[in-house]
Design an enzyme around this catalytic site. Structure first.
Site, PDB file in Angstrom:
ATOM      1  N   LEU A 160     -24.787   2.785  21.896  1.00 35.68           N
ATOM      2  CA  LEU A 160     -24.070   4.063  21.946  1.00 35.68           C
ATOM      3  C   LEU A 160     -22.922   4.095  20.941  1.00 35.68           C
ATOM      4  O   LEU A 160     -22.171   3.134  20.805  1.00 35.68           O
ATOM      5  CB  LEU A 160     -23.500   4.307  23.343  1.00 35.68           C
ATOM      6  CG  LEU A 160     -24.469   4.369  24.519  1.00 35.68           C
ATOM      7  CD1 LEU A 160     -23.745   4.899  25.738  1.00 35.68           C
ATOM      8  CD2 LEU A 160     -25.680   5.216  24.196  1.00 35.68           C
ATOM      9  N   GLU A 162     -19.473   6.093  20.471  1.00 35.80           N
ATOM     10  CA  GLU A 162     -18.583   7.002  21.188  1.00 35.80           C
ATOM     11  C   GLU A 162     -18.454   8.302  20.388  1.00 35.80           C
ATOM     12  O   GLU A 162     -18.305   8.296  19.170  1.00 35.80           O
ATOM     13  CB  GLU A 162     -17.212   6.350  21.411  1.00 35.80           C
ATOM     14  CG  GLU A 162     -17.303   5.173  22.369  1.00 35.80           C
ATOM     15  CD  GLU A 162     -15.948   4.725  22.881  1.00 35.80           C
ATOM     16  OE1 GLU A 162     -15.040   5.558  23.033  1.00 35.80           O
ATOM     17  OE2 GLU A 162     -15.810   3.513  23.130  1.00 35.80           O
ATOM     18  N   CYS A 270     -15.833  -2.396  21.317  1.00 38.70           N
ATOM     19  CA  CYS A 270     -17.076  -3.118  20.990  1.00 38.70           C
ATOM     20  C   CYS A 270     -16.931  -4.037  19.786  1.00 38.70           C
ATOM     21  O   CYS A 270     -16.952  -5.256  19.938  1.00 38.70           O
ATOM     22  CB  CYS A 270     -18.213  -2.130  20.769  1.00 38.70           C
ATOM     23  SG  CYS A 270     -18.753  -1.310  22.282  1.00 38.70           S
TER      24      CYS A 270
END
Length: 443
Positions: A160, A162, A270
């Site tokens: 993913l 953001e 991350c």
């Protein structure tokens, strides 16, 4: 579950990854239960409120809750009874004081769920973990689950971005299935059937490879970002222009222009912690030299923050003490309220510590920033924080900051000075409007 029925899905952990996954899977027609130990988080989601900023997700939650296919609970018993496929979506933050990943939440999720698994089900890890974690958890599940060997573990890493999480969940560029059996592969195919039917590529592999895919991808991305920022350092020393250098490199299709964007560098929850944990794990298993370059990637990234402060200091005559500095941005990237390892706030806090009168504005991350750093001062708009400023510093490239009119900003500042930490503005245009403009890697 019959062969033709959609598997019932449980999502363990309703933070950014888990809430997004639960909402999106329910929107595809699956019956989904989201589980979390935080009653407040569950209460907010169950009432139709997304507890973080993500474009498009609140609307999708409203739409999906109305179908009755999605509910949220704090009861692990309810989740265990519901799910045919249990997705583990909890956080793996950096351990305090070291580079290793903290697997407390992953281990606790498995330890709570496994003793309640009394039938053949699939447990699927989505969290980013050190390679070897899946093998360890497989043994733990077999030991704790009443169904024993009937319960299998698979790994399905998430990718993913953001600000684009709904799109990346519903229309990913690939799916990775780390499995130990054909049955596990079939279950994952059933759990992602609408996405696979949309011609999404699927890579089926072993558990260890699936664990490595996410950290390898993040390491490559971090390296590309730090590479162009290393070139920016060379440009600063030679009078070259990193914007033109990056543009020339981007025409080479072996390199490409994506993420070849010089500036303040990467942050968030991350990339920084993932590359550190990857290097740490490589050392643990005796191959640390293979990824030793990641330490320098991290160091280059950190240096961008201090170099940005140097530009601000140079602009105001060498001393920040007493200078009014307007900081545009707090989130680590636009379209997000995530402030984890945010370069913007790191720069703002450091300048505050050096005696500057710092004021910060961000369109989405102000509440999080205020809670984390109450020592900083915050404003209600870009114009508000720029009032009477000695220098403006663009730290997060929100669209509204890119579109600020230099003449409008000039009407409120004390001095027309701007440091563009993200190469988000048209330097020539701002200079033509009477602004002193500086950016990393530019003459």
């Amino acid at each position: 579950m019959t062969d033709t029925a959609l598997p019932r899905i449980t999502v363990i952990g309703t933070g950014y990854l888990g809430a997004t996954h639960a909402i999106c899977m329910a929107s595809l027609g699956y019956e989904v239960v989201g589980l979390d130990t935080d009653p407040r988080k569950i209460e907010r989601l169950q009432s139709g409120e997304v507890p973080f900023f993500e474009p498009g997700l609140p609307e999708l939650l409203d739409k999906t809750m109305a179908t009755g296919r999605l509910r949220f609970t704090t009861s692990v018993e309810e989740a265990a009874a519901h799910g045919d496929v249990h997705f583990i979506c909890v956080g793996t933050p950096q351990k305090p004081g070291m580079d290793a990943a903290d697997l407390t939440y992953v281990d606790a999720s498995v330890a709570a769920l496994a003793p309640l698994l009394d039938r053949k089900v699939l447990v699927v890890g989505k969290s980013t973990v050190p390679v070897g974690t899946a093998a360890r958890l497989t043994a733990l599940i077999k030991e704790l689950a009443p169904a024993g060997d009937e319960v299998e573990l698979a790994w399905n890493p998430e990718f993913l971005r953001e600000g684009f999480a709904v799109e990346d969940t519903l229309r990913p560029d690939r799916l990775v299935f780390g499995v130990a059996s054909d049955w596990a592969r079939q279950q994952l195919e059933a759990a992602f059937r609408p996405i696979i039917d949309n011609e999404t590529p699927v890579v089926v592999t072993d558990l260890a490879t699936a664990e490595l895919v996410k950290v390898a991808a993040n390491s490559f991305l971090a390296t590309k970002i730090s590479y162009i920022n290393a070139m920016a350092e060379i440009c600063e020393a030679t009078g070259a222009d990193v914007r033109h250098l990056a543009k020339a490199l981007a025409f080479d299709d072996r390199i490409g222009g994506r993420f070849l964007q010089p500036g303040l560098g990467f942050g968030g929850g991350c990339l920084p912690k993932d590359i550190r944990a990857f290097a740490y794990r490589a050392e643990e298993i005796g191959v640390g030299q293979a990824v030793s370059f990641l330490r320098e990637v991290d160091a280059i990234n950190r240096r961008r923050r201090s170099r940005t402060i140097d530009l601000v200091r140079e602009m105001v005559g060498g001393q920040l003490n007493g200078k009014k500095v307007a900081c545009l941005g707090a989130a680590f990237k636009p379209n997000s309220d995530d402030i984890r390892d945010a370069p913007a706030l790191d720069v703002a806090r450091t300048m505050h510590g050096l005696g500057a009168n710092v004021r910060v504005y961000d369109p989405a991350a102000l509440d999080n920033a205020r809670r984390a750093y109450p020592e900083l001062r915050y404003g209600t708009s870009a114009m508000d924080v720029a009032a009477d400023a000695d220098v403006v510093v663009l730290l997060t490239e929100w669209t509204e900051f890119r579109e600020i009119e230099p003449s409008a900003l000039a009407s409120v500042v004390k001095h027309r000075r701007i440091v563009d930490g993200r190469h988000a503005l048209d330097a020539e245009f701002w200079r033509a409007e009477g602004w002193e403009y500086r950016a990393l890697g530019m003459p």
